[in-house]
Enzyme design. Structure first.
Site, PDB file in Angstrom:
ATOM      1  N   ARG A 108       0.797  -1.242   0.000  1.00  0.00           N
ATOM      2  CA  ARG A 108       0.000   0.000   0.000  1.00  0.00           C
ATOM      3  C   ARG A 108       0.822   1.281   0.000  1.00  0.00           C
ATOM      4  NH1 ARG A 108      -4.087  -2.613  -1.971  1.00  0.00           N
ATOM      5  NH2 ARG A 108      -5.382  -3.756  -0.506  1.00  0.00           N
ATOM      6  N   ASP A 111      -2.171  -6.535 -11.201  1.00  0.00           N
ATOM      7  CA  ASP A 111      -3.031  -7.250 -10.251  1.00  0.00           C
ATOM      8  C   ASP A 111      -4.143  -6.365  -9.703  1.00  0.00           C
ATOM      9  OD1 ASP A 111      -3.687  -9.536  -8.528  1.00  0.00           O
ATOM     10  OD2 ASP A 111      -3.156  -8.158  -6.931  1.00  0.00           O
ATOM     11  N   HIS A 154      -3.611 -16.155  -7.540  1.00  0.00           N
ATOM     12  CA  HIS A 154      -4.801 -16.636  -6.799  1.00  0.00           C
ATOM     13  C   HIS A 154      -5.788 -17.467  -7.623  1.00  0.00           C
ATOM     14  CE1 HIS A 154      -6.023 -12.854  -8.588  1.00  0.00           C
ATOM     15  NE2 HIS A 154      -5.503 -12.115  -7.633  1.00  0.00           N
ATOM     16  N   ASP A 185      -1.860 -12.948  -0.981  1.00  0.00           N
ATOM     17  CA  ASP A 185      -2.622 -11.809  -1.499  1.00  0.00           C
ATOM     18  C   ASP A 185      -3.007 -10.870  -0.350  1.00  0.00           C
ATOM     19  OD1 ASP A 185      -3.938 -10.019  -3.099  1.00  0.00           O
ATOM     20  OD2 ASP A 185      -5.561 -11.379  -3.680  1.00  0.00           O
ATOM     21  N   HIS A 192      -6.917  -3.361   4.345  1.00  0.00           N
ATOM     22  CA  HIS A 192      -7.922  -2.306   4.185  1.00  0.00           C
ATOM     23  C   HIS A 192      -8.324  -1.820   5.565  1.00  0.00           C
ATOM     24  CE1 HIS A 192      -8.489  -2.671  -0.098  1.00  0.00           C
ATOM     25  NE2 HIS A 192      -8.673  -3.973   0.004  1.00  0.00           N
TER      26      HIS A 192
END
Lengths: 317, 429
Positions: free
Chosen positions: B65, B153, B233, B306, B310
């Site tokens: 991030r 991605d 994934h 993955d 958040h």
């Protein structure tokens, strides 16, 4: 005899006995509508917030009248007047409402599961007045009440639900409610509007209107959202009306005593021809009238003393 | 940095080793592995008696991030989470803000990793500028700057012609392209797997075919160009079948699977919990079984988390608006030991393979083995430790996990990066 739950979020998780309780209570509430002075004190001092974040006339008005006839203080918050348009999240809106100590929040929201989120966060009762494509439990209950009034029972009856099953919360709630009360359900519509795996909810599927309505006790026509064309679900309203609209002509395939239902608002000339909507088989306005009774019953059972043991205060037995 | 790890059960799949012994790290590199090793005087010693010593775990799919979304995670916090979870290296995706599509962003990521990173950080560059899917990013410059692979991605490259050019062009630099294989036109507006549960919940579904279509296309383009595609994934039976067939034919393609796709099904959406919302969606049990089998037989090369941090504000909203993804760095090892090894889906050496040499080979990374000269990265696992996953104790800045409260048996006990102990018994150095 009450409901041992804080919220009414969905029909799926209701016990059949709870459905009967709600319908019985609603039946007794109907007497109030016939009185000169339509007011009983059952919810005096209780506050009901109607939080309608998606347009609604019928359901919001129905809840408002239900609350007022029971003497609750009813506050309406709609999408356009709420702080949601100022960027406040649903959770913040809910927590702010809770700070004002309502006894019940009735929520209509375009997102499936929004009432569940509120129910986890708030101490007061939450009633789902329609969430996205998920459920519209009070609609199913008023539909069941209408059918029970007209036929005297539910068990063993057959119903065809026709139209946009995929996007319909009314269909989902009715499927659960009808299956739980012993009815058999066939859904019908263009294959693009039949959601995958619907058979696992215990219904039969057909793609032809004529097959669906033959020999059933009830035909429930769903509203077609006009924007479905842009999603590629149907080529045109014209073709939809021709293949899936219920006209007097097509109605000949049905039984003579069939009941025609529609949750409203009706797209006249699309899913229902005007002669059918206004015809002798139609119970559409009975549905609307019963909506108030069902919502009174729920407010009473969840918020009023109906939720506890003892005789209801001020409500006809 | 020097370190000797003594008396552990050393599992080094790259060298076919599973035996009691010691691991000696000198000057940050693996020096020797074997019984009763002589170490230079004053070499710090760790007693790994009763525990399992493996090459450092590698996660080739994380979102750190930074830059741009530091309120969710930073390179410092994300690598702390990695160290806590037993990972010694992570490869971070390009969907930052700005996107990692230029050398300046790659440089920044590597500088932040040097300054505050607790484990090794390998940046992944964008395939297309701004992840917009219209023009190629400067793949050569990104490789020079240190990117180990290319990926958009989160946004599949839907333009097949452009992806073909990217694969052809990338051959110069030898870096694979990682594909988020999900047909965007079929997936549009969907929040979960399409099936009886999405129908029941009234949530817009994404059919498994969305993944199958793009996996088939990606395999065809790998075959056409001869350049390697790595499928991120993998989550469906059909994707697994396509990969297995392609590998048997010698097509240069690899695949990874996440712990959540190995452990959870679309039933997890029943509660309308945004922590079960992810892309690709959680699938029904038959797909979970297919992924487990493919992981066991090597069709899937790696487990990758993955890790997608958040904040609460991204998740505690209506499901339609909630962000996709869950964090995984601090739970992956414990969950895999508990649910894959203890429940007999994989044996321990196979699990270690999929967390070390498997991912290292996918991205051609140093590490993943205890071969002399390899990076001195070691993870020590305690297979007996019973604990409950407690998100409040995470080192990550975010808490978005569907596994909070889950009981596990087995956990990373120590993480060693370049001979330096960065985590001991769950606590960072």
């Amino acid at each position: 005899m009450g409901l041992k739950r804080k919220d009414l979020l969905e029909i799926r998780t209701l016990e059949p006995a709870e459905i009967v309780t709600i319908l019985d209570t609603a039946a007794s509430m109907k007497e109030i509508a016939s009185r000169e002075i339509k007011k009983v004190p059952a919810l005096r001092g209780k506050t009901v917030v109607n939080l309608f974040l998606e347009p609604s006339t019928r359901t919001r008005t129905s809840f408002e009248i239900a609350g007022k006839w029971l003497s609750a203080d009813v506050v309406n918050v709609s999408g356009s007047s709420s702080s949601v348009v100022k960027g406040e999240t649903l959770m913040d809106t809910a927590k702010n409402l809770e700070a004002m100590s309502p006894d019940c929040v009735v929520i209509r929201h375009s997102a499936s599961g929004a009432p569940h989120m509120l129910a986890r966060a708030l101490r007061c009762s939450i009633i789902n007045a329609g969430d996205g494509m998920h459920e519209h439990p009070t609609q199913a209950l008023l539909d069941l009440l209408t059918i029970r009034e007209k036929r005297g029972h539910l068990d063993g009856l057959s119903v065809a639900i026709v139209g946009d099953i995929r996007h319909s919360r009314v269909a989902r709630s009715n499927i659960w409610g009808m299956r739980k009360t012993g009815m058999s359900v066939t859904v019908a519509g263009p294959p693009t509007l039949i959601p995958p795996g619907i058979e696992e909810l215990g219904v039969k599927v057909t793609y032809r209107l004529e097959d669906a309505i033959r020999d059933v006790d009830i035909v429930m026509m769903l509203r077609l959202q006009q924007e479905r064309m842009t999603g590629g679900y149907i080529p045109s309203l014209r073709e939809y009306a021709r293949l899936w609209g219920l006209s007097l002509d097509k109605l000949r395939a049905a039984r003579d005593d069939v009941l025609i239902m529609h949750p409203g608002p009706v797209n006249r000339g699309i899913e229902l021809s005007p002669e059918v909507a206004d015809g002798p088989y139609s119970v559409i306005l009975d549905q609307v009238a019963n909506g108030v009774a069902v919502r009174m019953a729920l407010l009473y059972l969840l918020v009023g003393r109906g939720g506890e043991a003892g005789e209801p205060g001020g409500v006809p037995a | 940095m020097n370190l000797v790890v003594r008396n552990g059960r050393v599992i080094d799949p790259a060298n076919g080793l599973d035996a009691p012994g010691d691991v000696l790290i000198l000057d940050g590199l693996v020096s020797r592995v074997g019984p009763k090793l002589q170490a230079p005087a004053a070499t710090p010693t760790v007693d790994a008696g009763g525990r399992v010593v493996t090459p450092g775990l590698i996660d080739i799919h994380v979102h750190l991030r930074e830059p741009g979304h530091e309120y969710k995670e930073t390179i410092a916090s994300g690598t702390r989470a990695a160290a806590a979870g037993g990972f010694t290296a992570v490869a971070c995706m390009a969907n930052t803000s700005p996107v990692n599509d230029t050398r300046a962003v790659t440089d920044y990521i590597l500088a932040q990793a040097r300054a505050g990173g607790l484990v090794r950080v390998y940046p992944i560059g964008a395939v297309t500028r701004g992840l917009k899917g219209t023009e190629l990013a400067e793949l050569g410059e990104l490789a020079e700057a240190g990117c180990v692979a290319y990926s958009d991605d989160g946004r599949p490259v839907m333009n097949s012609a452009l992806l073909r050019r990217a694969l052809e062009y990338a051959q110069t630099f030898g870096k694979p392209i990682i594909s988020h294989a999900e047909d965007a036109t079929l997936a549009e507006g969907g929040v979960m797997h399409e099936g009886s549960i999405s129908t029941d919940l009234g949530l817009r579904g994404i059919p498994a075919a969305a993944e199958e279509i793009l996996v088939a296309r990606d395999i065809a383009l790998a075959e056409l160009t001869g350049h390697r595609v790595h499928i991120a994934h993998v989550s469906t039976t059909a994707a697994v079948r396509l990969l297995r067939d392609a590998k048997a034919r010698g097509v240069p393609v690899t695949g990874e699977v996440t712990p959540h796709h190995l452990l959870l099904t679309d039933e997890a959406m029943r509660s309308y919990d945004a922590n079960a919302k992810m892309a690709p969606a959680l699938r029904p049990k038959r797909d979970v079984e297919a992924c487990r089998e493919a992981l066991a037989d090597g069709t899937l090369d790696a487990i990758a988390t993955d890790h997608a941090p958040h904040a609460l504000t991204d998740k505690e909203v209506e499901l339609d608006q909630a962000a996709n993804g869950v964090i995984g760095l601090e739970t992956a090892a414990a969950l895999c030991l508990t649910h894959l090894v203890r429940e007999g889906v994989l044996d321990l050496p196979t699990l270690i393979t999929r967390l070390t040499v498997g991912p290292a080979r996918v991205l051609d990374l140093p590490g993943g083995s205890l071969t002399p000269g390899a990076p001195g990265d070691v993870t020590i696992l305690d297979l007996e430790r019973a604990h409950t996953i407690d998100p409040a104790r995470f080192y990550s800045r975010s808490r978005n996990t569907p596994f909070g409260g889950r009981a596990c048996v087995g956990a990373p006990w120590m993480t060693v990066v370049g001979g330096r102990i960065v985590m001991r018994e769950g606590t960072l150095a």
